[in-house]
Design a protein around this motif. Structure first.
Motif, PDB file in Angstrom:
ATOM      1  N   GLU A   1      72.390  48.009  89.928  1.00  0.00           N
ATOM      2  CA  GLU A   1      73.233  48.062  91.116  1.00  0.00           C
ATOM      3  C   GLU A   1      72.973  46.859  92.024  1.00  0.00           C
ATOM      4  O   GLU A   1      71.817  46.560  92.344  1.00  0.00           O
ATOM      5  CB  GLU A   1      72.960  49.346  91.891  1.00  0.00           C
ATOM      6  N   VAL A   2      74.057  46.205  92.437  1.00  0.00           N
ATOM      7  CA  VAL A   2      73.943  45.046  93.340  1.00  0.00           C
ATOM      8  C   VAL A   2      75.053  45.072  94.389  1.00  0.00           C
ATOM      9  O   VAL A   2      76.139  45.607  94.147  1.00  0.00           O
ATOM     10  CB  VAL A   2      74.051  43.702  92.583  1.00  0.00           C
ATOM     11  N   THR A   3      74.773  44.462  95.539  1.00  0.00           N
ATOM     12  CA  THR A   3      75.810  44.366  96.578  1.00  0.00           C
ATOM     13  C   THR A   3      76.670  43.132  96.292  1.00  0.00           C
ATOM     14  O   THR A   3      76.288  42.261  95.501  1.00  0.00           O
ATOM     15  CB  THR A   3      75.171  44.171  97.969  1.00  0.00           C
ATOM     16  N   MET A   4      77.800  43.074  96.982  1.00  0.00           N
ATOM     17  CA  MET A   4      78.708  41.939  96.811  1.00  0.00           C
ATOM     18  C   MET A   4      78.023  40.617  97.202  1.00  0.00           C
ATOM     19  O   MET A   4      78.212  39.593  96.546  1.00  0.00           O
ATOM     20  CB  MET A   4      79.964  42.183  97.653  1.00  0.00           C
ATOM     21  N   ASP A   5      77.192  40.658  98.245  1.00  0.00           N
ATOM     22  CA  ASP A   5      76.456  39.452  98.677  1.00  0.00           C
ATOM     23  C   ASP A   5      75.598  38.891  97.543  1.00  0.00           C
ATOM     24  O   ASP A   5      75.572  37.692  97.286  1.00  0.00           O
ATOM     25  CB  ASP A   5      75.494  39.795  99.840  1.00  0.00           C
ATOM     26  N   THR A   6      74.888  39.801  96.903  1.00  0.00           N
ATOM     27  CA  THR A   6      74.013  39.381  95.793  1.00  0.00           C
ATOM     28  C   THR A   6      74.841  38.744  94.676  1.00  0.00           C
ATOM     29  O   THR A   6      74.482  37.695  94.147  1.00  0.00           O
ATOM     30  CB  THR A   6      73.240  40.596  95.216  1.00  0.00           C
ATOM     31  N   ILE A   7      75.946  39.384  94.342  1.00  0.00           N
ATOM     32  CA  ILE A   7      76.777  38.889  93.240  1.00  0.00           C
ATOM     33  C   ILE A   7      77.229  37.453  93.520  1.00  0.00           C
ATOM     34  O   ILE A   7      77.066  36.562  92.680  1.00  0.00           O
ATOM     35  CB  ILE A   7      78.016  39.791  93.037  1.00  0.00           C
ATOM     36  N   ILE A   8      77.763  37.234  94.716  1.00  0.00           N
ATOM     37  CA  ILE A   8      78.300  35.907  95.057  1.00  0.00           C
ATOM     38  C   ILE A   8      77.177  34.859  95.030  1.00  0.00           C
ATOM     39  O   ILE A   8      77.322  33.789  94.440  1.00  0.00           O
ATOM     40  CB  ILE A   8      78.973  35.927  96.460  1.00  0.00           C
ATOM     41  N   ARG A   9      76.049  35.194  95.656  1.00  0.00           N
ATOM     42  CA  ARG A   9      74.922  34.254  95.708  1.00  0.00           C
ATOM     43  C   ARG A   9      74.464  33.892  94.290  1.00  0.00           C
ATOM     44  O   ARG A   9      74.213  32.731  93.979  1.00  0.00           O
ATOM     45  CB  ARG A   9      73.785  34.922  96.493  1.00  0.00           C
ATOM     46  N   ARG A  10      74.386  34.900  93.425  1.00  0.00           N
ATOM     47  CA  ARG A  10      73.891  34.630  92.074  1.00  0.00           C
ATOM     48  C   ARG A  10      74.901  33.858  91.239  1.00  0.00           C
ATOM     49  O   ARG A  10      74.542  32.938  90.528  1.00  0.00           O
ATOM     50  CB  ARG A  10      73.574  35.954  91.367  1.00  0.00           C
ATOM     51  N   ILE A  11      76.155  34.257  91.332  1.00  0.00           N
ATOM     52  CA  ILE A  11      77.147  33.616  90.456  1.00  0.00           C
ATOM     53  C   ILE A  11      77.305  32.144  90.781  1.00  0.00           C
ATOM     54  O   ILE A  11      77.382  31.312  89.882  1.00  0.00           O
ATOM     55  CB  ILE A  11      78.509  34.348  90.505  1.00  0.00           C
ATOM     56  N   THR A  12      77.319  31.808  92.071  1.00  0.00           N
ATOM     57  CA  THR A  12      77.541  30.402  92.410  1.00  0.00           C
ATOM     58  C   THR A  12      76.375  29.530  91.935  1.00  0.00           C
ATOM     59  O   THR A  12      76.574  28.356  91.631  1.00  0.00           O
ATOM     60  CB  THR A  12      77.751  30.216  93.933  1.00  0.00           C
ATOM     61  N   GLY A  13      75.174  30.104  91.829  1.00  0.00           N
ATOM     62  CA  GLY A  13      74.027  29.294  91.406  1.00  0.00           C
ATOM     63  C   GLY A  13      73.675  29.443  89.935  1.00  0.00           C
ATOM     64  O   GLY A  13      72.770  28.795  89.434  1.00  0.00           O
ATOM     65  N   ARG A  14      74.383  30.305  89.226  1.00  0.00           N
ATOM     66  CA  ARG A  14      73.971  30.595  87.853  1.00  0.00           C
ATOM     67  C   ARG A  14      74.300  29.451  86.893  1.00  0.00           C
ATOM     68  O   ARG A  14      75.365  28.858  86.960  1.00  0.00           O
ATOM     69  CB  ARG A  14      74.670  31.870  87.370  1.00  0.00           C
ATOM     70  N   ARG A  15      73.370  29.151  86.025  1.00  0.00           N
ATOM     71  CA  ARG A  15      73.569  28.162  84.968  1.00  0.00           C
ATOM     72  C   ARG A  15      73.096  28.781  83.663  1.00  0.00           C
ATOM     73  O   ARG A  15      72.270  29.678  83.664  1.00  0.00           O
ATOM     74  CB  ARG A  15      72.759  26.880  85.236  1.00  0.00           C
ATOM     75  N   ILE A  16      73.616  28.287  82.534  1.00  0.00           N
ATOM     76  CA  ILE A  16      73.305  28.928  81.253  1.00  0.00           C
ATOM     77  C   ILE A  16      73.142  27.869  80.162  1.00  0.00           C
ATOM     78  O   ILE A  16      73.767  26.805  80.241  1.00  0.00           O
ATOM     79  CB  ILE A  16      74.428  29.952  80.909  1.00  0.00           C
ATOM     80  N   CYS A  17      72.282  28.165  79.175  1.00  0.00           N
ATOM     81  CA  CYS A  17      72.085  27.193  78.090  1.00  0.00           C
ATOM     82  C   CYS A  17      73.197  27.342  77.052  1.00  0.00           C
ATOM     83  O   CYS A  17      73.460  28.432  76.570  1.00  0.00           O
ATOM     84  CB  CYS A  17      70.728  27.402  77.420  1.00  0.00           C
ATOM     85  N   ARG A  18      73.805  26.217  76.725  1.00  0.00           N
ATOM     86  CA  ARG A  18      74.912  26.209  75.767  1.00  0.00           C
ATOM     87  C   ARG A  18      74.442  26.613  74.364  1.00  0.00           C
ATOM     88  O   ARG A  18      75.197  27.187  73.587  1.00  0.00           O
ATOM     89  CB  ARG A  18      75.494  24.790  75.701  1.00  0.00           C
ATOM     90  N   SER A  19      73.167  26.344  74.027  1.00  0.00           N
ATOM     91  CA  SER A  19      72.696  26.650  72.672  1.00  0.00           C
ATOM     92  C   SER A  19      72.132  28.056  72.538  1.00  0.00           C
ATOM     93  O   SER A  19      72.496  28.776  71.615  1.00  0.00           O
ATOM     94  CB  SER A  19      71.592  25.680  72.239  1.00  0.00           C
ATOM     95  N   CYS A  20      71.233  28.461  73.441  1.00  0.00           N
ATOM     96  CA  CYS A  20      70.556  29.750  73.209  1.00  0.00           C
ATOM     97  C   CYS A  20      70.951  30.829  74.221  1.00  0.00           C
ATOM     98  O   CYS A  20      70.544  31.972  74.088  1.00  0.00           O
ATOM     99  CB  CYS A  20      69.042  29.576  73.196  1.00  0.00           C
ATOM    100  N   GLY A  21      71.728  30.486  75.249  1.00  0.00           N
ATOM    101  CA  GLY A  21      72.198  31.508  76.193  1.00  0.00           C
ATOM    102  C   GLY A  21      71.206  31.856  77.291  1.00  0.00           C
ATOM    103  O   GLY A  21      71.459  32.744  78.111  1.00  0.00           O
ATOM    104  N   GLU A  22      70.047  31.183  77.328  1.00  0.00           N
ATOM    105  CA  GLU A  22      69.058  31.452  78.394  1.00  0.00           C
ATOM    106  C   GLU A  22      69.729  31.246  79.765  1.00  0.00           C
ATOM    107  O   GLU A  22      70.560  30.356  79.927  1.00  0.00           O
ATOM    108  CB  GLU A  22      67.860  30.497  78.219  1.00  0.00           C
ATOM    109  N   ILE A  23      69.334  32.113  80.736  1.00  0.00           N
ATOM    110  CA  ILE A  23      70.004  32.074  82.036  1.00  0.00           C
ATOM    111  C   ILE A  23      69.088  31.450  83.095  1.00  0.00           C
ATOM    112  O   ILE A  23      67.909  31.787  83.194  1.00  0.00           O
ATOM    113  CB  ILE A  23      70.415  33.510  82.462  1.00  0.00           C
ATOM    114  N   PHE A  24      69.671  30.558  83.905  1.00  0.00           N
ATOM    115  CA  PHE A  24      68.925  29.906  84.992  1.00  0.00           C
ATOM    116  C   PHE A  24      69.677  30.095  86.302  1.00  0.00           C
ATOM    117  O   PHE A  24      70.805  30.580  86.319  1.00  0.00           O
ATOM    118  CB  PHE A  24      68.763  28.404  84.693  1.00  0.00           C
ATOM    119  N   HIS A  25      69.019  29.711  87.413  1.00  0.00           N
ATOM    120  CA  HIS A  25      69.683  29.743  88.717  1.00  0.00           C
ATOM    121  C   HIS A  25      69.170  28.563  89.524  1.00  0.00           C
ATOM    122  O   HIS A  25      67.949  28.328  89.542  1.00  0.00           O
ATOM    123  CB  HIS A  25      69.371  31.059  89.439  1.00  0.00           C
ATOM    124  N   VAL A  26      70.072  27.832  90.170  1.00  0.00           N
ATOM    125  CA  VAL A  26      69.657  26.595  90.833  1.00  0.00           C
ATOM    126  C   VAL A  26      68.465  26.801  91.780  1.00  0.00           C
ATOM    127  O   VAL A  26      67.628  25.912  91.909  1.00  0.00           O
ATOM    128  CB  VAL A  26      70.825  25.910  91.578  1.00  0.00           C
TER     129      VAL A  26
END
Ligand code: ADP
Length: 221
Positions: A109-134
């Protein structure tokens, strides 16, 4: 152990699934990752799927169910799994019941604030799918710390597309929480604290649940 992770986009499902499978020797089955692989490889399925993902829509059930069945039939799925991103609507939930049994459904469960903050900073590896955040899980020179692959921002994380994904989550995916609640398998987890926050570790909460399931499975054996 057969677990489902559900929750809004950027609720932490993928990040936590990737960490937990290592510790519990499970297989991570992410339908989002499966689709992104097909799109990268430019297969027929990938081309069809891209028309939907690029607009923030769900890929048609027939396509996703086929991909899932194929993945679930592989040897490594037999040792147990965390299913991340499936089911996303009632049709898929019913279909899943004809494919496998499930021990628990963890709802992040997450609030809308959390979702927006995470999505805008989320980055992902093109090869293995590992998830990062700026900010929370930074990466240097866009290079994956796990496999060295290129780290990028998903095309479906542009604001207009995100809006559509959230709206579909509300109408199609959220009703699943009630469905699994009524079945008595749902556990709600507050996932607003970030993975880098040492005070409240979502991973520890998940581990407690996983350990309880493991104990029960061992007793039943
Ligand atoms: P997130 O959980 O951050 O929204 P995913 O990586 O799980 O993202 O999924 C990305 C996209 O792939 C979705 O927006 C959707 O288009 C497609 N997709 C993934 N899983 C499913 C599914 N079970 N059914 C239909 N479409 C799916």
């Amino acid at each position: 152990m057969k677990i489902i992770f559900i929750g809004a986009p950027a609720s932490g499902k993928g990040t936590y699934a990737k960490r937990l499978v290592k510790e519990y020797d499970l297989t991570h089955i992410s339908t989002g990752d499966l689709i992104r692989k097909e799109i990268e490889a430019e297969t027929q399925t990938g081309k069809q799927a891209k028309e939907y993902t690029s607009k923030g829509q769900l890929v048609p059930n027939e396509i996703i169910i086929e991909l899932l069945k194929e993945r679930m039939s592989k040897e490594d799925a037999k040792k147990g799994f965390i299913l991340d991103g499936f089911p996303r609507n009632m049709k898929q939930a019913k279909e899943l019941e004809s494919i496998t049994e499930i021990d628990k459904v963890l709802n992040f469960e997450v609030t809308m604030d959390t979702i927006i903050r995470r999505i805008t900073g989320r980055r992902i590896c093109r090869s293995c799918g590992e998830i990062f955040h700026v900010k929370n899980i930074p990466v240097k020179d866009n290079k994956c710390t796990k496999c060295g692959g290129e780290v990028y921002q998903r095309e479906d994380e542009k604001p207009e597309v995100v809006k559509q994904r959230l709206s579909i989550y509300e109408t199609e995916s959220k009703p699943l929480t009630q469905y699994y609640e009524e079945k008595g398998v749902l556990v709600n987890i507050d996932s607003n604290k970030d993975v880098s926050n040492p005070e409240f570790d979502v991973i520890d909460v998940c581990k407690e649940i996983f350990n309880r399931i493991n104990n029960r499975i061992n007793i039943e054996r």
